[in-house]
Scaffold this active site. Structure first.
Site, PDB file in Angstrom:
ATOM      1  N   GLU A 151       0.799  -1.223   0.000  1.00 15.39           N
ATOM      2  CA  GLU A 151       0.000   0.000   0.000  1.00 15.39           C
ATOM      3  C   GLU A 151       0.836   1.280   0.000  1.00 15.39           C
ATOM      4  O   GLU A 151       0.279   2.362  -0.099  1.00 15.39           O
ATOM      5  CB  GLU A 151      -0.982   0.009   1.186  1.00 15.39           C
ATOM      6  CG  GLU A 151      -0.327  -0.167   2.539  1.00 15.39           C
ATOM      7  CD  GLU A 151      -1.251   0.246   3.680  1.00 15.39           C
ATOM      8  OE1 GLU A 151      -2.203   1.001   3.441  1.00 15.39           O
ATOM      9  OE2 GLU A 151      -1.005  -0.180   4.811  1.00 15.39           O
ATOM     10  N   ALA A 152       2.124   1.157   0.112  1.00 17.29           N
ATOM     11  CA  ALA A 152       2.940   2.358   0.229  1.00 17.29           C
ATOM     12  C   ALA A 152       4.115   2.330  -0.745  1.00 17.29           C
ATOM     13  O   ALA A 152       4.468   1.285  -1.272  1.00 17.29           O
ATOM     14  CB  ALA A 152       3.466   2.479   1.652  1.00 17.29           C
ATOM     15  N   ARG A 153       4.691   3.548  -0.945  1.00 14.80           N
ATOM     16  CA  ARG A 153       5.977   3.607  -1.638  1.00 14.80           C
ATOM     17  C   ARG A 153       7.031   3.838  -0.569  1.00 14.80           C
ATOM     18  O   ARG A 153       6.818   4.624   0.345  1.00 14.80           O
ATOM     19  CB  ARG A 153       5.992   4.750  -2.652  1.00 14.80           C
ATOM     20  CG  ARG A 153       5.040   4.490  -3.804  1.00 14.80           C
ATOM     21  CD  ARG A 153       5.326   5.413  -5.005  1.00 14.80           C
ATOM     22  NE  ARG A 153       4.421   5.045  -6.092  1.00 14.80           N
ATOM     23  CZ  ARG A 153       3.473   5.864  -6.580  1.00 14.80           C
ATOM     24  NH1 ARG A 153       3.338   7.082  -6.111  1.00 14.80           N
ATOM     25  NH2 ARG A 153       2.678   5.445  -7.555  1.00 14.80           N
ATOM     26  N   VAL A 154       8.153   3.135  -0.681  1.00 14.28           N
ATOM     27  CA  VAL A 154       9.191   3.316   0.335  1.00 14.28           C
ATOM     28  C   VAL A 154      10.462   3.875  -0.304  1.00 14.28           C
ATOM     29  O   VAL A 154      10.857   3.481  -1.398  1.00 14.28           O
ATOM     30  CB  VAL A 154       9.486   2.019   1.124  1.00 14.28           C
ATOM     31  CG1 VAL A 154       8.278   1.601   1.942  1.00 14.28           C
ATOM     32  CG2 VAL A 154       9.902   0.895   0.212  1.00 14.28           C
ATOM     33  N   LYS A 175       8.250   5.703   4.567  1.00 14.17           N
ATOM     34  CA  LYS A 175       7.131   4.931   4.045  1.00 14.17           C
ATOM     35  C   LYS A 175       6.001   5.900   3.753  1.00 14.17           C
ATOM     36  O   LYS A 175       5.410   6.467   4.662  1.00 14.17           O
ATOM     37  CB  LYS A 175       6.708   3.881   5.078  1.00 14.17           C
ATOM     38  CG  LYS A 175       5.499   3.082   4.669  1.00 14.17           C
ATOM     39  CD  LYS A 175       5.306   1.854   5.551  1.00 14.17           C
ATOM     40  CE  LYS A 175       4.088   1.070   5.088  1.00 14.17           C
ATOM     41  NZ  LYS A 175       3.906  -0.161   5.862  1.00 14.17           N
ATOM     42  N   ASP A 185      -1.426  -8.507   9.229  1.00 15.81           N
ATOM     43  CA  ASP A 185      -1.004  -8.779   7.847  1.00 15.81           C
ATOM     44  C   ASP A 185       0.274  -9.618   7.867  1.00 15.81           C
ATOM     45  O   ASP A 185       1.300  -9.242   7.305  1.00 15.81           O
ATOM     46  CB  ASP A 185      -0.772  -7.453   7.121  1.00 15.81           C
ATOM     47  CG  ASP A 185      -0.538  -7.628   5.628  1.00 15.81           C
ATOM     48  OD1 ASP A 185      -0.870  -8.704   5.090  1.00 15.81           O
ATOM     49  OD2 ASP A 185      -0.015  -6.696   5.003  1.00 15.81           O
TER      50      ASP A 185
HETATM   51  N1  LIG Z   1      12.600  -0.485   7.992  1.00 12.28           N
HETATM   52  C1  LIG Z   1      12.885  -1.046   6.817  1.00 12.28           C
HETATM   53  N2  LIG Z   1      14.162  -1.312   6.482  1.00 12.28           N
HETATM   54  C2  LIG Z   1      14.455  -1.849   5.278  1.00 12.28           C
HETATM   55  N3  LIG Z   1      13.540  -2.151   4.346  1.00 12.28           N
HETATM   56  C3  LIG Z   1      12.256  -1.923   4.629  1.00 12.28           C
HETATM   57  C4  LIG Z   1      11.853  -1.364   5.870  1.00 12.28           C
HETATM   58  N4  LIG Z   1      10.520  -1.221   5.866  1.00 12.28           N
HETATM   59  C5  LIG Z   1      10.093  -1.665   4.674  1.00 12.28           C
HETATM   60  N5  LIG Z   1      11.123  -2.101   3.919  1.00 12.28           N
HETATM   61  C6  LIG Z   1      11.003  -2.631   2.538  1.00 12.28           C
HETATM   62  O1  LIG Z   1       9.902  -2.008   1.885  1.00 12.28           O
HETATM   63  C7  LIG Z   1       8.895  -2.946   1.520  1.00 12.28           C
HETATM   64  C8  LIG Z   1       7.518  -2.374   1.728  1.00 12.28           C
HETATM   65  O2  LIG Z   1       7.355  -1.971   3.084  1.00 12.28           O
HETATM   66  P1  LIG Z   1       6.042  -2.279   3.923  1.00 12.28           P
HETATM   67  O3  LIG Z   1       6.166  -1.619   5.255  1.00 12.28           O
HETATM   68  O4  LIG Z   1       5.773  -3.727   3.930  1.00 12.28           O
HETATM   69  O5  LIG Z   1       4.949  -1.477   3.071  1.00 12.28           O
HETATM   70  P2  LIG Z   1       3.590  -1.948   2.397  1.00 12.28           P
HETATM   71  O6  LIG Z   1       2.518  -1.702   3.391  1.00 12.28           O
HETATM   72  O7  LIG Z   1       3.447  -1.087   1.202  1.00 12.28           O
HETATM   73  O8  LIG Z   1       3.708  -3.405   2.046  1.00 12.28           O
HETATM   74  C9  LIG Z   1       9.223  -4.170   2.382  1.00 12.28           C
HETATM   75  O9  LIG Z   1       8.804  -5.354   1.774  1.00 12.28           O
HETATM   76  C10 LIG Z   1      10.715  -4.092   2.525  1.00 12.28           C
HETATM   77  O10 LIG Z   1      11.364  -4.622   1.403  1.00 12.28           O
HETATM   78 MG   LIG Z   2       4.196  -5.022   3.219  1.00 14.65          MG
END
Ligand SMILES: Nc1ncnc2c1ncn2[C@@H]1O[C@H](COP(=O)(O)OP(=O)(O)O)[C@@H](O)[C@H]1O
Ligand SMILES: [Mg+2]
Lengths: 234, 335
Positions: free
Chosen positions: A12-15, A28, A131
């Site tokens: 659901e997000a762009r990171v 995030k 989730d």
């Molecule tokens: N704190 C973090 N450190 C490193 N990578 C991260 C971190 N948080 C998220 N990621 C990377 O970003 C991706 C998406 O983050 P996530 O929090 O799962 O968002 P979404 O809700 O969009 O799925 C993860 O699958 C991971 O690869």
């Molecule tokens: Mg995720």
């Protein structure tokens, strides 16, 4: 966010990755979902940013490895958090190991030990993740040596993505949390059908409140049965 | 060249479809429509199928310009669905197979939707959103199964829409969902309905009871019009469906979506899905009511694939079952 670099678009997000106050940081951003009504989108985004921060802080306080929260900005729809270095996503780790045909008991035991322990800890603190999938678990500093010493597996696991998390003490919610995990393992990792039952075993071993543990197990069976019995017409 | 005929009757639509390899020769359907405020019941639905089958079958043959003698394989819906209507359909298929001495293939209804969707749209390996009166599933293929990543934990989205239409006493002609879609176009105000997503699963029963509880209050005080409520319901349940589809796509790294099932012909749902796809550089495949809504062609398409790789179903197994999960079927025709 100028010198931050987009690294992924998750569920659901762009990171984005970059440096904030001298520390490796992940932003995030729950960007505006144009497909849904703007009011609904605002409400969900706000709820989820709050839920994620709360649950992460609560989990951290309970000694569970999660990224540290640096900043949350509801207006800009984003959370700044610790970027976990030297990490791989559990889903990709499993897929890679299986393609190398290292599908032995050690791998299974390692993952079960890590996830079982951590989920039990979360649930003991009444944190429902909401989730639990292998896309939302990171493995850090991992090498084959670690897998052999699987007793300490939990040290390598970092749980992320608490957007659907809640604080809730009910047995039903814990059972559903486990059922969501089971289904996601069965669908995404059908090559290792025993994984969930191993995780569940370790979970029960580490669930210190034995009475409630029994209730969770029987509730879980009920939830599972509900799923199987559902009629599907048309 | 192989000619397959498909018989579908698992719910209130009776359909007969004929294909020659990948070409659709005919696709005839007759729907059992109940008065406003009423749903369809098994006994009356089965009665409808019995009364209509000869006409529907004849029409399908005429349009295809063939006779039953030209057919190479008979396909029918084994399940899931309502017991009585399924039984009628199986009985018809078995009778035709006996009279003309043709091989018969028992087909899973959900697999029919998916395979026809793939054929009509040309999509290769999509994440599938299957939405109908009895089903709500997010599906992706791996290792010879269509695996269910997410689904409803209580009622199906179509059932939720149908029951809402009954509360408002909307017409069931051509379908409750269609009439909700039309009214929703005139709605403007979003009612705060429960939004329940758990991982890749959704729940709709809470929405329905919430509406039941507040309906008369909302309408009497004129806080929301029926149009607003149709609008709000669609905005909420469709957003939930898109969200779980997106979650599954992120999980399996897919960039192709296929919508199938009766609710899938809703243009609002298709539009929303399209926007989501654009936001993540994916492509959407969808079909219109001819193919989305239960029909005979879908059964012929899946049945023919099955026939070509596994042969016909043994006579003793040409039964029907009310519960038959999508992931129970071994997909012998895909790698
Ligand atoms: N704190 C973090 N450190 C490193 N990578 C991260 C971190 N948080 C998220 N990621 C990377 O970003 C991706 C998406 O983050 P996530 O929090 O799962 O968002 P979404 O809700 O969009 O799925 C993860 O699958 C991971 O690869
Ligand atoms: Mg995720």
């Amino acid at each position: 966010m100028n010198d931050f670099e987009l690294i992924a678009q998750g569920a659901e997000a762009r990171v984005y990755k970059g440096i904030y106050l001298g520390k490796p940081t992940l932003i995030k951003e729950r960007f505006e979902k144009k497909y849904r009504h703007a009011d609904l989108d605002k409400r969900l985004t706000k709820d989820r940013i709050k839920a994620e921060c709360r649950a992460i802080i609560r989990a951290k306080a309970a000694g569970i490895a999660t990224p540290a929260i640096y900043l949350a900005n509801l207006e800009r729809r984003c959370i700044y958090m610790e970027y976990i270095e030297n990490a791989v996503i559990l889903k990709e780790f499993i897929d890679k190991k299986l393609s190398e045909e290292t599908n032995d008991d050690r791998l299974l035991n390692f993952i079960a030990q890590g996830l079982g322990t951590i989920i039990a800890k979360l649930h003991l603190k009444n944190i429902i993740h909401g989730d639990l999938t292998t896309s939302n678990v990171l493995l850090k500093n991992i090498d084959d040596d670690h897998i052999k010493k699987y007793k300490n597996a939990a040290n390598n696991f970092v749980i992320i993505d608490f957007g659907l998390a809640r604080v809730e003490s009910s047995v039903e919610d814990k059972a559903v949390d486990l059922y969501v995990l089971e289904r996601s393992l069965l669908s995404a990792h059908s090559e290792i059908p025993l994984l969930f039952s191993k995780i569940f075993d370790i979970y029960q071993k580490h669930y210190a409140n034995k009475n409630q543990c029994k209730e969770i197990v029987s509730k879980y069976k009920e939830v599972q049965l509900r799923g199987r019995k559902r009629l599907m017409i048309g | 060249m192989t000619i397959a005929i498909g018989f579908e009757g698992s719910a209130n639509k009776l359909g007969v479809g004929i294909i020659r390899d990948q070409d659709v020769l005919s696709n005839v359907r007759h729907t059992y429509i109940t008065p406003p405020g009423e749903g369809f019941l098994p006994r009356e639905t089965a009665q409808h199928h019995r009364e209509c089958i000869l006409n529907v079958l004849q029409k399908a043959l005429d349009e295809a310009k063939i006779t039953l003698k030209d057919v190479d394989v008979i396909c029918y819906t084994k399940g899931p669905g309502m017991g009585a209507p399924l039984t009628v359909t199986a009985l018809i298929a078995r009778t035709v197979a006996q009279i003309y001495n043709k091989p018969i293939v028992a087909v899973n209804h959900c697999i029919g939707h998916i395979e026809m969707g793939r054929l009509i749209t040309g999509s290769v390996n999509p994440t599938v959103l299957y939405v109908s009166g009895g089903n709500t599933q997010v599906i992706a293929y791996s290792r010879q199964r269509y695996r269910i990543f997410g689904e409803t934990i209580d009622i199906a989205v179509g059932n939720c829409l149908d029951r809402f239409a009954r509360l408002l006493k909307l017409s069931n002609d051509p379908s409750p969902g269609y009439n909700i879609e039309q009214l929703a176009k005139k709605g403007t105000k979003l009612a705060p309905l429960p939004y329940v997503v758990k991982g890749m699963d959704v729940s709709f029963s809470g929405i329905l009871s919430y509406i039941e509880e507040h309906l008369s209050g909302w309408l009497n005080s004129k806080e929301f019009t029926p149009e607003d409520l149709c609008f709000s319901l669609q905005e909420t349940v469709f957003a939930m469906l898109i969200e779980i589809t997106e979650r599954a796509m992120a999980h399996v790294k897919s960039s192709e979506v296929l919508i199938v099932g009766g609710v899938g012909c809703n243009e609002k749902l298709q539009d929303m899905m399209k926007v989501m796809c654009e936001e993540r550089n994916a492509v959407l495949h969808a079909t219109d009511e001819r193919f989305c809504i239960d029909n005979g062609v879908m059964i012929a398409v899946a049945g023919l694939l099955q026939y070509k790789t596994q042969g016909h179903t043994s006579w003793a197994e040409t039964t029907c079952v009310q519960r038959y999960r999508t992931d129970d079927v071994h997909i012998s025709w895909r790698e």
